[in-house]
Design a protein around this motif. Structure first.
Motif, PDB file in Angstrom:
ATOM      1  N   SER A 197       0.764  -1.111   0.004  1.00 19.89           N
ATOM      2  CA  SER A 197      -0.146   0.019   0.136  1.00 19.89           C
ATOM      3  C   SER A 197       0.835   1.120   0.140  1.00 19.89           C
ATOM      4  O   SER A 197       2.072   1.388   0.758  1.00 19.89           O
ATOM      5  N   SER A 204       2.007   8.846   8.022  1.00 19.05           N
ATOM      6  CA  SER A 204       2.940   7.583   7.832  1.00 19.05           C
ATOM      7  C   SER A 204       2.281   7.067   6.458  1.00 19.05           C
ATOM      8  O   SER A 204       1.243   7.104   6.290  1.00 19.05           O
ATOM      9  N   THR A 205       3.249   6.413   5.866  1.00 17.42           N
ATOM     10  CA  THR A 205       3.003   5.596   4.694  1.00 17.42           C
ATOM     11  C   THR A 205       2.544   4.232   5.064  1.00 17.42           C
ATOM     12  O   THR A 205       3.610   3.838   5.761  1.00 17.42           O
ATOM     13  N   ARG A 206       1.730   3.665   4.614  1.00 18.03           N
ATOM     14  CA  ARG A 206       1.436   2.536   5.066  1.00 18.03           C
ATOM     15  C   ARG A 206       2.280   1.318   4.598  1.00 18.03           C
ATOM     16  O   ARG A 206       2.952   1.565   3.382  1.00 18.03           O
ATOM     17  N   ARG A 229      -1.251  -4.000   4.100  1.00 18.76           N
ATOM     18  CA  ARG A 229      -2.562  -4.375   4.524  1.00 18.76           C
ATOM     19  C   ARG A 229      -2.350  -6.072   4.845  1.00 18.76           C
ATOM     20  O   ARG A 229      -1.716  -6.424   3.979  1.00 18.76           O
ATOM     21  N   GLU A 250      -4.253  -2.085   8.765  1.00 20.87           N
ATOM     22  CA  GLU A 250      -3.066  -1.135   7.789  1.00 20.87           C
ATOM     23  C   GLU A 250      -1.971  -1.473   8.668  1.00 20.87           C
ATOM     24  O   GLU A 250      -1.969  -0.979   9.895  1.00 20.87           O
ATOM     25  N   VAL A 251      -0.591  -1.635   8.267  1.00 20.02           N
ATOM     26  CA  VAL A 251       0.550  -1.678   8.906  1.00 20.02           C
ATOM     27  C   VAL A 251       1.232  -0.719   8.577  1.00 20.02           C
ATOM     28  O   VAL A 251       1.730  -0.334   7.446  1.00 20.02           O
ATOM     29  N   ALA A 252       1.959   0.134   9.514  1.00 26.79           N
ATOM     30  CA  ALA A 252       2.555   1.445   9.558  1.00 26.79           C
ATOM     31  C   ALA A 252       3.758   1.328  10.464  1.00 26.79           C
ATOM     32  O   ALA A 252       3.583   0.612  11.634  1.00 26.79           O
TER      33      ALA A 252
END
Length: 176
Positions: free
Chosen positions: A11, A24-26, A29, A50-52
């Motif tokens: 993402s 933050s930019t992801r 997902r 969503e992982v950040a």
């Protein structure tokens, strides 16, 4: 961070609102099963995460879609989440001390990030100043400034045997 990047769907969208003022930019997902309850009465749903790369006191934040998927009703005052399950209504209780500690850590982290950002901005602005304005003037007196009262005053000794202990009062006041 503890996640396997091979299982993430890439993402590139930025998002805000986790740490005030920080974006933050992801990383990606991931869809994972989330289960509430015990072995005899539980509820499992698949939730999109969503992982950040945020440094926070939280490892996971369940957004609005998650409670909706579980048909859960949160009560923030009592740190309680209720949801339907096959046998009886599930009640998930939060821990007040842990919640407070996480919130305090989040505020501390947010303040640190804000100060760091401000320091960088001041340094960048200082670089844009002409060289003659970058020096701090030492011509001004380095001693403490003396405040002068707006009305006439007089000094009186508090104790006769200790003349160094004094107080300043308005000149129109009695010393007794």
């Amino acid at each position: 961070m503890g996640y396997d990047t091979a299982s993430l769907v890439p993402s590139d969208q930025a998002f805000y609102g986790i740490i005030p003022g920080a974006a933050s930019t992801r990383v990606g997902r991931a869809t994972l099963p989330v289960t509430f309850g015990a072995r005899d009465n539980y509820r499992t749903e698949y939730v999109n995460f969503e992982v950040a790369e945020f440094e926070t006191s939280y490892r996971t934040i369940l957004g609005r879609p998650s409670p909706a998927k579980f048909m859960a009703i949160p009560n923030h005052t009592y740190l309680l989440l209720k949801m339907p399950a096959p046998k009886v209504v599930l009640s998930v209780y939060g821990d007040l001390q842990t919640s407070y500690a996480c919130e305090a850590k989040n505020i501390e982290l947010s303040d640190t990030l804000e100060r760091s950002k401000n320091t960088v901005l001041v340094a960048q602005e200082a670089k844009n100043l002409p060289a003659d304005q970058q020096q701090i003037s030492t011509k001004e007196s380095t001693s403490e400034s003396q405040l002068t009262p707006a009305v006439a005053t007089k000094t009186i000794v508090l104790r006769d045997n200790e003349p160094h202990k004094t107080v300043v009062i308005g000149a129109s006041l009695d010393s007794a």
